[in-house]
Design an enzyme around this catalytic site. Sequence first.
Site, PDB file in Angstrom:
ATOM      1  N   GLU A  81      -4.604   4.867  -3.571  1.00  0.00           N
ATOM      2  CA  GLU A  81      -5.029   3.945  -2.517  1.00  0.00           C
ATOM      3  C   GLU A  81      -4.997   4.609  -1.143  1.00  0.00           C
ATOM      4  O   GLU A  81      -3.943   5.095  -0.705  1.00  0.00           O
ATOM      5  CB  GLU A  81      -4.130   2.703  -2.512  1.00  0.00           C
ATOM      6  N   LYS A 259       3.672  -6.679  -2.403  1.00  0.00           N
ATOM      7  CA  LYS A 259       2.759  -5.686  -2.987  1.00  0.00           C
ATOM      8  C   LYS A 259       2.625  -4.500  -2.047  1.00  0.00           C
ATOM      9  O   LYS A 259       2.601  -3.339  -2.465  1.00  0.00           O
ATOM     10  CB  LYS A 259       1.394  -6.318  -3.257  1.00  0.00           C
ATOM     11  N   ASP A 275       9.825   5.193 -13.942  1.00  0.00           N
ATOM     12  CA  ASP A 275       9.095   4.111 -14.597  1.00  0.00           C
ATOM     13  C   ASP A 275       8.643   3.083 -13.563  1.00  0.00           C
ATOM     14  O   ASP A 275       9.432   2.231 -13.124  1.00  0.00           O
ATOM     15  CB  ASP A 275      10.010   3.456 -15.642  1.00  0.00           C
ATOM     16  N   HIS A 373      -7.683   0.907   7.128  1.00  0.00           N
ATOM     17  CA  HIS A 373      -7.824   1.181   5.704  1.00  0.00           C
ATOM     18  C   HIS A 373      -9.212   1.725   5.380  1.00  0.00           C
ATOM     19  O   HIS A 373      -9.355   2.723   4.682  1.00  0.00           O
ATOM     20  CB  HIS A 373      -7.562  -0.098   4.901  1.00  0.00           C
TER      21      HIS A 373
END
Length: 424
Positions: A81, A259, A275, A373
């Site tokens: 991202e 998030k 993990d 972004h």
Amino acid sequence: MKSRISGFYKLLPEQRLNKIASLLELSEEEKKIFTGEEGFTVKQADRMIENVIGYLPIPLGIAANFKVDGEDVFVPMATEEPSVVAAASHAAKLTYDTGGFTTSYSGSIMRGQIQVTSMVDTYGALARIYENKEEIIELCNAQDPTLVAFGGGAKDLDVHVVQGESEKMLVVHLLIDTKDAMGANAVNTMAEAVSPLIEEITEGKVVVRILSNLADQRIVRARATFEDPFQGNQTTMKKFMSANHLAVADPYRAATHNKGIMNGVSAVVLATGNDTRAVEAGAHAYASISGKYSSLTRWELKGENTLVGTIELPLAVGLVGGATQSHPVAKLATKILNVKTAQQLAGIIASTGLAQNFAAIKALAGEGIQKGHMKLHARNMASVAGAPDDQIDQVVEHAVKEQRFGFHDMKHFVELLRNNDPNK
């Protein structure tokens, strides 16, 4: 070593690698592992999972400007991202001169759950478990003498009565100190080994025997101070605090807020071969532990212009076992971090999550998420739109100048350059 490198983002990938390699004394062979010339192979991949046909490379970036517990550190982040690495580096820079990030760690205890059903006297069975605690712990520790030798192993029990749809169940929690390992294999092995004894003691039937990813006794906290991050702009500061308050109160906002935190956390977890699914599951479960899903961070005003941010989350990460040792890039990522314990690693990961959160709320309180972004996403979009490698920067230049970043806009800029190419 200083993590502050002026203009680091302006360098070419090989220049960045050379800079990091010189600071951390990486060998030429180690540099080739990062560039893909040597290192991870299909053969290695085939040893890790089933039905392998290849592997999927993920970009590995370096977040600069981090100081964690008084030590400068470069933070490797594996993510697809755009804007994540830049955002973390920017936030770390703003808190560097106020001491960076300070962390604390509750310890490395993991829970192994054993579900027991079909008992005649559930509470009597609960009492018998505690009466036989020492025998249960001894049997657990017999499964992993190496872990015990390092001071780890099963330490205690915690037993709960849970009301199911049709009966009362017992859930026995084995409290196991996994030290510098994430610990899933050790915990699961102990839970399975001790289950026949649990059945004998309770006169019930064991069903589930596996670790819990809600590692609520493996909590990491990080704190950072941002002095006047908005240059006295009280309107932006007020918006920042308002966005924070919404994330604390509203689960719809909290989900996106968290998030964003995990953009930073999971990128470091993945880079070090840990993990990501376990960490993400634990973090989101912990965000709900009060009975309502809420923010993993808290932001407070100290005076008029100083922000103090804190983060608290479970982090079951390790330095031994699994891909942390078997994946050559993960091993080198850990070398870049220069960490010797799981506690140090967890502190850096939590700090990265807090940095990411600050940068995201700062953008929301200012120009919005999309402007920055999409600017960073533009190179990828230009490539998808058909720009050859030697024209990608020119396409991005057009996009930034006109503040147009959509796919059709990129196609337009590519066509424009193609039509004006004198060598056409």
